[in-house]
Design a protein around this motif. Structure first.
Motif, PDB file in Angstrom:
ATOM      1  N   HIS A  97       0.910  -1.363   0.054  1.00 58.65           N
ATOM      2  CA  HIS A  97       0.076   0.102  -0.069  1.00 58.65           C
ATOM      3  C   HIS A  97       0.834   1.465   0.187  1.00 58.65           C
ATOM      4  CE1 HIS A  97      -3.612   2.174   0.640  1.00 58.65           C
ATOM      5  NE2 HIS A  97      -3.274   2.753   1.619  1.00 58.65           N
ATOM      6  N   TYR A  98       2.043   1.241   0.762  1.00 56.95           N
ATOM      7  CA  TYR A  98       2.814   2.253   0.706  1.00 56.95           C
ATOM      8  C   TYR A  98       3.429   2.579  -0.572  1.00 56.95           C
ATOM      9  CZ  TYR A  98       6.593   5.406   2.242  1.00 56.95           C
ATOM     10  OH  TYR A  98       7.530   6.700   2.445  1.00 56.95           O
ATOM     11  N   VAL A 103       4.517   5.389  -5.732  1.00 55.08           N
ATOM     12  CA  VAL A 103       4.469   5.464  -7.278  1.00 55.08           C
ATOM     13  C   VAL A 103       3.962   6.759  -7.586  1.00 55.08           C
ATOM     14  CG1 VAL A 103       3.952   4.483  -9.220  1.00 55.08           C
ATOM     15  CG2 VAL A 103       5.047   3.030  -7.663  1.00 55.08           C
ATOM     16  N   ASP A 104       2.786   6.945  -7.023  1.00 51.32           N
ATOM     17  CA  ASP A 104       2.090   8.175  -7.486  1.00 51.32           C
ATOM     18  C   ASP A 104       2.998   9.487  -7.470  1.00 51.32           C
ATOM     19  OD1 ASP A 104      -0.145   6.886  -8.496  1.00 51.32           O
ATOM     20  OD2 ASP A 104      -1.241   6.876  -6.429  1.00 51.32           O
ATOM     21  N   PHE A 105       3.555   9.475  -5.953  1.00 51.58           N
ATOM     22  CA  PHE A 105       4.365  10.757  -5.655  1.00 51.58           C
ATOM     23  C   PHE A 105       5.644  10.859  -6.380  1.00 51.58           C
ATOM     24  CE2 PHE A 105       1.675  11.003  -2.283  1.00 51.58           C
ATOM     25  CZ  PHE A 105       1.377  12.283  -1.863  1.00 51.58           C
ATOM     26  N   THR A 109       6.883  13.946  -8.832  1.00 56.32           N
ATOM     27  CA  THR A 109       8.067  14.708  -8.567  1.00 56.32           C
ATOM     28  C   THR A 109       9.312  14.214  -9.547  1.00 56.32           C
ATOM     29  OG1 THR A 109       9.049  13.359  -7.005  1.00 56.32           O
ATOM     30  CG2 THR A 109       7.500  15.167  -5.955  1.00 56.32           C
ATOM     31  N   GLY A 110       8.985  13.146 -10.016  1.00 59.96           N
ATOM     32  CA  GLY A 110      10.143  12.647 -10.843  1.00 59.96           C
ATOM     33  C   GLY A 110      11.558  12.198 -10.375  1.00 59.96           C
ATOM     34  N   ASN A 111      11.453  12.114  -9.195  1.00 59.47           N
ATOM     35  CA  ASN A 111      12.663  11.780  -8.335  1.00 59.47           C
ATOM     36  C   ASN A 111      12.088  10.751  -7.068  1.00 59.47           C
ATOM     37  OD1 ASN A 111      14.699  10.897  -6.886  1.00 59.47           O
ATOM     38  ND2 ASN A 111      15.629  13.404  -6.693  1.00 59.47           N
ATOM     39  N   LEU A 112      12.431   9.462  -7.022  1.00 58.59           N
ATOM     40  CA  LEU A 112      12.247   8.787  -6.044  1.00 58.59           C
ATOM     41  C   LEU A 112      12.103   9.236  -4.325  1.00 58.59           C
ATOM     42  CD1 LEU A 112      11.184   5.778  -5.224  1.00 58.59           C
ATOM     43  CD2 LEU A 112      13.323   4.968  -5.087  1.00 58.59           C
ATOM     44  N   VAL A 113      13.467   9.839  -4.268  1.00 57.74           N
ATOM     45  CA  VAL A 113      13.691  10.288  -2.995  1.00 57.74           C
ATOM     46  C   VAL A 113      12.891  11.496  -2.690  1.00 57.74           C
ATOM     47  CG1 VAL A 113      15.399  11.221  -1.679  1.00 57.74           C
ATOM     48  CG2 VAL A 113      15.954   9.344  -2.841  1.00 57.74           C
ATOM     49  N   LYS A 118       8.064  13.806  -0.140  1.00 56.52           N
ATOM     50  CA  LYS A 118       6.711  14.366  -0.270  1.00 56.52           C
ATOM     51  C   LYS A 118       5.604  13.860   0.264  1.00 56.52           C
ATOM     52  CE  LYS A 118       3.800  16.830  -3.373  1.00 56.52           C
ATOM     53  NZ  LYS A 118       3.552  17.283  -4.821  1.00 56.52           N
ATOM     54  N   LEU A 119       5.644  12.295   0.054  1.00 58.84           N
ATOM     55  CA  LEU A 119       4.940  11.364   0.666  1.00 58.84           C
ATOM     56  C   LEU A 119       4.720  11.476   2.022  1.00 58.84           C
ATOM     57  CD1 LEU A 119       2.786   8.889   0.346  1.00 58.84           C
ATOM     58  CD2 LEU A 119       4.673   7.480   0.165  1.00 58.84           C
ATOM     59  N   LEU A 120       5.814  11.438   2.874  1.00 58.81           N
ATOM     60  CA  LEU A 120       5.853  11.499   4.301  1.00 58.81           C
ATOM     61  C   LEU A 120       5.315  12.480   4.667  1.00 58.81           C
ATOM     62  CD1 LEU A 120       9.349   9.577   4.762  1.00 58.81           C
ATOM     63  CD2 LEU A 120       7.096   8.654   5.460  1.00 58.81           C
ATOM     64  N   ALA A 121       5.594  13.536   4.185  1.00 59.13           N
ATOM     65  CA  ALA A 121       5.045  14.988   4.593  1.00 59.13           C
ATOM     66  C   ALA A 121       3.591  15.317   4.206  1.00 59.13           C
ATOM     67  CB  ALA A 121       5.655  16.045   3.811  1.00 59.13           C
ATOM     68  N   GLU A 122       3.032  14.742   3.168  1.00 58.11           N
ATOM     69  CA  GLU A 122       1.706  14.757   3.064  1.00 58.11           C
ATOM     70  C   GLU A 122       0.705  13.710   3.206  1.00 58.11           C
ATOM     71  OE1 GLU A 122       0.954  16.091  -1.058  1.00 58.11           O
ATOM     72  OE2 GLU A 122       2.371  17.545  -0.919  1.00 58.11           O
TER      73      GLU A 122
END
Length: 128
Positions: A97-98, A103-105, A109-113, A118-122
């Motif tokens: 699920h994570y 993958v969406d984020f 953003t175009g960058n995995l890191v 961004k995922l952890l922030a939002e």
């Protein structure tokens, strides 16, 4: 060709019960999310995404069953194995699920890191 077909049939039939279970359960979760998000403008999962997730989770159960440590308590009462496998399956499901959200984020953003940050922030952990 016949052996390949037999192996594919065997794998498909083994994957069918967990896939059906996850299909029904994830459709219920998706329905609840749609009802929760109604009027907020937040996009919910499509039925195709939910179906694909159910198939992936069904296969993940089969892969998890092949792990050497999955049958950790063969000589104990059955509840030990049930509880252990439930923990493993929940962890695998949460990881998938994570990754689905990651993958969406990542695309955004175009960058995995950067996508992970961004995922952890939002992320809304209560919805996760």
């Amino acid at each position: 060709m016949s052996k390949l077909f037999e192996k594919l049939k065997e794998e498909f039939l083994a994957m069918l019960p967990p896939a059906i279970f996850f299909f029904v359960m994830l459709q219920l979760v998706a329905l609840i999310r749609v009802l929760m998000l109604k009027g907020t403008g937040i996009a919910a999962s499509t039925p195709l995404q939910v179906t694909l997730s159910a198939l992936i989770l069904g296969k993940a159960v089969l892969v998890a069953d092949l792990l050497p440590f999955i049958n950790r308590y063969p000589d104990k009462p059955l509840i030990y194995n049930i509880a252990w496998k439930t923990v493993i399956y929940v962890l695998v499901a949460m990881l998938l699920h994570y990754l689905e959200h990651l993958v969406d984020f990542w695309r955004e953003t175009g960058n995995l890191v950067a996508g992970n940050k961004k995922l952890l922030a939002e992320i809304v952990w209560s919805h996760f």
